[in-house]
Design a protein around this motif. Structure first.
Motif, PDB file in Angstrom:
ATOM      1  N   ASP A   1     -30.595 -51.983  24.549  1.00 59.31           N
ATOM      2  CA  ASP A   1     -31.757 -51.521  25.313  1.00 59.31           C
ATOM      3  C   ASP A   1     -32.895 -52.507  25.082  1.00 59.31           C
ATOM      4  O   ASP A   1     -32.740 -53.492  24.385  1.00 59.31           O
ATOM      5  N   ASP A   2     -34.031 -52.238  25.675  1.00 58.37           N
ATOM      6  CA  ASP A   2     -35.136 -53.193  25.636  1.00 58.37           C
ATOM      7  C   ASP A   2     -36.098 -52.967  24.482  1.00 58.37           C
ATOM      8  O   ASP A   2     -37.165 -53.568  24.446  1.00 58.37           O
TER       9      ASP A   2
ATOM     10  N   SER B   1     -35.130 -57.396  21.042  1.00 57.00           N
ATOM     11  CA  SER B   1     -33.900 -56.759  21.506  1.00 57.00           C
ATOM     12  C   SER B   1     -32.894 -57.859  21.815  1.00 57.00           C
ATOM     13  O   SER B   1     -33.261 -58.932  22.289  1.00 57.00           O
TER      14      SER B   1
ATOM     15  N   LYS C   1     -30.462 -57.340  23.950  1.00 58.89           N
ATOM     16  CA  LYS C   1     -29.982 -57.103  25.310  1.00 58.89           C
ATOM     17  C   LYS C   1     -30.335 -58.324  26.162  1.00 58.89           C
ATOM     18  O   LYS C   1     -31.467 -58.785  26.176  1.00 58.89           O
TER      19      LYS C   1
END
Length: 150
Positions: A64-65, A72, A74
């Motif tokens: 996720d962010d 993160s 991601k």
């Protein structure tokens, strides 16, 4: 004549050498229908997940962010200098060395995270360990038997 050629091409494209009709035992390591399946290795997921939780999750989120003490991970493949996997391994092994070399991306991270220092994993994690983590955070979770692999 064109129709005949197309039918002939279709016949050979679905023949035994095309790989479409290979009979393979269903051992749970297939994705999709049997005729379009290919064997996938989900072991990296377990290894990478375990290594990530033990070494990275305290400072980073994987999917996720959310930023914690570090960014993160991601979408990390698209943000890192290329080749991203090599950079990730080099940075995780000794980010301090990468920063001191004058690397602009390392300097950007250091600045964005207010000089927060990442653990130097040299002597703690191997290159293969870090590759497992990279594969874990950059690959979509494999589906096995219509359920997400745990």
């Amino acid at each position: 004549m064109t129709i005949g050629f197309l039918l002939l091409a279709l016949l050979f494209s679905c023949g035994p050498r095309s790989g479409v009709h290979e009979d393979k035992p269903d051992d749970g390591n297939f994705c999709g229908t049997q005729s379009e399946s290919k064997r996938i290795d989900v072991s990296y997921w377990d290894k990478g997940n375990k290594l990530f939780k033990q070494n990275c999750a305290v400072c980073h989120s994987a999917f996720d962010d959310k930023d914690f003490n570090g960014p993160s991970l991601k979408g990390i493949r698209d943000r890192l200098p290329h080749p991203s996997e090599n950079y990730f391994i080099k940075y995780c092994i000794n980010n301090e060395k990468v920063f001191l070399s004058g690397d602009p991306y390392a300097a950007k991270l250091r600045s964005e995270y207010k000089d927060q220092r990442m653990t130097v994993f040299e002597g703690i994690l191997t290159e293969q360990d870090i590759r497992e983590i990279y594969n874990y955070v950059t690959d979509a979770k494999p589906f096995v038997n219509d359920t997400i692999a745990q």
